[in-house]
Every structure is written in C-alpha cells, then in structure tokens.
Design a protein around this motif. Structure first.
Motif, mmCIF file in Angstrom:
data_model
loop_
_atom_site.group_PDB
_atom_site.id
_atom_site.type_symbol
_atom_site.label_atom_id
_atom_site.label_comp_id
_atom_site.label_asym_id
_atom_site.label_seq_id
_atom_site.Cartn_x
_atom_site.Cartn_y
_atom_site.Cartn_z
ATOM 1 N N LEU A 66 0.781 -1.085 0.032
ATOM 2 C CA LEU A 66 -0.013 -0.093 -0.056
ATOM 3 C C LEU A 66 0.965 1.246 0.079
ATOM 4 O O LEU A 66 0.670 2.103 -0.870
ATOM 5 N N VAL A 68 4.047 1.488 -1.086
ATOM 6 C CA VAL A 68 4.404 1.378 -2.501
ATOM 7 C C VAL A 68 3.471 2.137 -3.427
ATOM 8 O O VAL A 68 3.660 2.854 -4.473
ATOM 9 N N GLY A 69 2.088 1.692 -3.221
ATOM 10 C CA GLY A 69 1.229 2.351 -4.274
ATOM 11 C C GLY A 69 1.010 3.475 -4.098
ATOM 12 O O GLY A 69 0.852 4.395 -4.930
ATOM 13 N N TRP A 70 1.280 4.185 -2.926
ATOM 14 C CA TRP A 70 1.232 5.638 -2.695
ATOM 15 C C TRP A 70 2.307 6.299 -3.248
ATOM 16 O O TRP A 70 2.301 7.509 -4.061
ATOM 17 N N ALA A 72 3.844 5.305 -5.955
ATOM 18 C CA ALA A 72 3.640 5.327 -7.371
ATOM 19 C C ALA A 72 2.685 6.304 -7.816
ATOM 20 O O ALA A 72 3.144 7.031 -8.720
#
Lengths: 151, 165
Positions: A66, A68-70, A72
């Motif tokens: 999560l 890493v998602g932010w 990205a």
C-alpha cells in the motif's frame, strides 16, 4: 490538482526542486481491510489489531505494498501520460501503523540527457515518505518526459 | 554473550548459509507462472479506491503500475499466505521486505489480458551487524497476450534466520 511536468517545465526545474509535498489522510482500519480485500493480501497483521499487538507490533501494520502504491501514485500524478514512469524503486525503512498520518515528498535529484535529438528527457526523482519527523520509506523514480509532450 | 546465544548465532549462520546455497543452484529457475488474467475495470476501481490517494487518476483506462505486482496473489484465501512466489525459500527464517523495483516498458490498459512469470534471480549472503543475512531477489515479468513486454517487478527479501514468527 497537481501540475504535470512537461518538456518546458522539465528543462527549467533546478536540481533539488520539490515537485510534490503531499499529506495523506490518517490510515484507518477500514482502509486497511478494504485494501487487503482489493489487493488479495492475506496476512492478518494488517487487519487484526489484537493479533498484530500479540506479535509485537504497536498496532495493525500498514501494508508495504500500500505504501509502494502511494509512492507510485505520487510520481504518476506528476506526469502525463501515467505510463511515463519508467522505473520506481521503493524501500521500507520503518513500520507504519493504523492511525498514522503519512506525508510524501518528491524531489528532483537530477536528469539524464536525451541520447538522440528530440528524444526523451528522463528526470530522476527521490521519494520520501514520513510520519511526523520519522522517515518510513525511501524511493527513487525515473520519469520520461517526451519532447513532443506525448510519451 | 552466553554460550547458548553463541550456539544460537551459529545455528542461524548454518541455516542462512545452507538455505542460500540451495537457492544459488536454482538461479534463473521459474518459481511460478500464471495467466492469462484479464484486468477488469472493477478490479482496477477497487484497487484505486483502496489506495485512498487524493484526487482521481489522470487516465482511468490505464492500470496502476503497482497493481501489477499484486496480480499473482489472487485469489484471496483469508488467514493464509498463498503467495506462490514465496514458497521457494521456506527454509530461511524471519523475512523482512528488502525493497521493490518496478520497471515499466509500456502502459497496461483495462481489458487487456496479462501473463506473468516469476523467477529466482539472486540469492546471496551478506554480513549484517548482528550476523549473516540471506538476500533473495525474485523477478516477476509481465507481458500481454500479444507477446509485448509490459514490465517487471523485482522483490528483495532479507532473511534473518531463526524461527518464523
């Protein structure tokens, strides 16, 4: 709305320029549970607070993916089209827990010059995520900026 | 340091060294392959909402790049870790996330079908401050039904040895 970086702006930006400084909302248990369901994450330390504490964590742990998602999304929001993100590296430094309020800063580190006339300019950016004064994640991204404005 | 903890350190060293040696012989080996999987709009919408990132995506037809890394995890099996790519290094204990690198070749659009292949790419021992660490890198490559490469995700896992929590 975050301003995208086009060819002209990319040329003018000095190294060290802060491209994005964004505070995210506090992480909630609802978000963690929803994320685990959406992403297919099965480890209960992310959605069972009691179990997480029994395992020695301060509270339910925010998923690394999560975070890493932010990171990205932070770099993706700076370029158009989103596929201009060429590479993204992420490292977790510290644990993050439910109710923490993360913030993300993206800074221009440098650039790779186009190798051919009219080619793509690649910006190298550092990404830092923190909770308060504590850095929780570090990353680096390479963003391709096309001379024509289209990647 | 007590004799017992010294013995413990030696046991961890043997565990890490033997585990990494076994993996070193398997570099390049395919760990898992899957697909084709169609990336549907509902999956992407749920993922985007779950991220909770402020604002809306600039292009709603393009799949968020980090969703790629999660595709091998589906379907959900509650309370069990079913990630197939992590079964190769069960002999090593106490894993921590050592970082993730995404390399993107092209955009992935909603409705596309994706295939993936995970391979073991690196396995080595590094001396840490408190003893040996096993470093394992796995790469998952993604490509479309038309054979074009979409990108790759490299996951590094650091094993500290000992008993799993």
């Amino acid at each position: 709305m975050i301003a995208t970086i086009d060819w002209v702006r990319a040329q003018a930006l000095p190294d060290g320029a802060v491209l994005l400084d964004l505070a995210l909302p506090p992480v909630t248990m609802t978000q963690l549970a929803f994320y685990c369901g959406a992403a297919g994450v099965t480890d209960p330390i992310h959605y069972d607070r009691d179990l997480a504490k029994r395992m020695g964590f301060k509270d339910a742990v925010v998923n690394g993916s999560l975070r890493v998602g932010w990171m990205a999304e932070a770099v993706t929001s700076l370029v158009a089209p989103p596929s201009s993100v060429r590479e993204l590296k992420c490292n977790h430094v510290r644990a993050m827990h439910v109710e923490d309020t993360p913030a993300i800063t993206v800074t221009l580190k440098g650039r790779e010059r186009p190798t051919v006339l009219g080619g793509e300019l690649v910006l190298i950016c550092t990404i830092e995520m923190r909770v308060g004064d504590t850095i929780t994640d570090r990353g680096e991204a390479r963003l391709g900026i096309a001379a024509t404005g289209a990647a | 340091m007590s004799e017992r903890s010294s013995d413990g350190q030696e046991a961890i060293r043997r565990q890490i060294t033997a585990g990494i040696a076994a993996l070193s012989a398997r570099i390049g080996e395919e760990i898992a392959s899957w697909g084709p999987v169609e990336i549907d709009r509902t999956t992407v919408s749920r993922y985007w909402e779950a991220l909770g990132f402020p604002g809306r995506p600039r292009d709603c037809e393009i799949v968020p790049l980090t969703l790629l890394a999660l595709l091998p995890r589906r379907p959900v099996d509650i309370n069990r870790d079913v990630r197939p790519s992590e079964q190769v290094d069960n002999a090593l204990g106490n894993p921590v996330n050592g970082g993730t690198t995404f390399t993107i070749k092209r955009a992935l659009h909603i409705g596309e079908r994706v295939r993936g292949r995970t391979a073991l790419t690196e396995a080595f021992v590094r001396e840490g401050r408190s003893g040996p660490l096993g470093i394992v890198v796995k790469q998952t490559s993604f490509w479309g039904d038309d054979g074009t490469e979409i990108g790759a995700v490299d996951r590094t896992t650091i094993y500290r040895g000992g008993i799993e929590r």
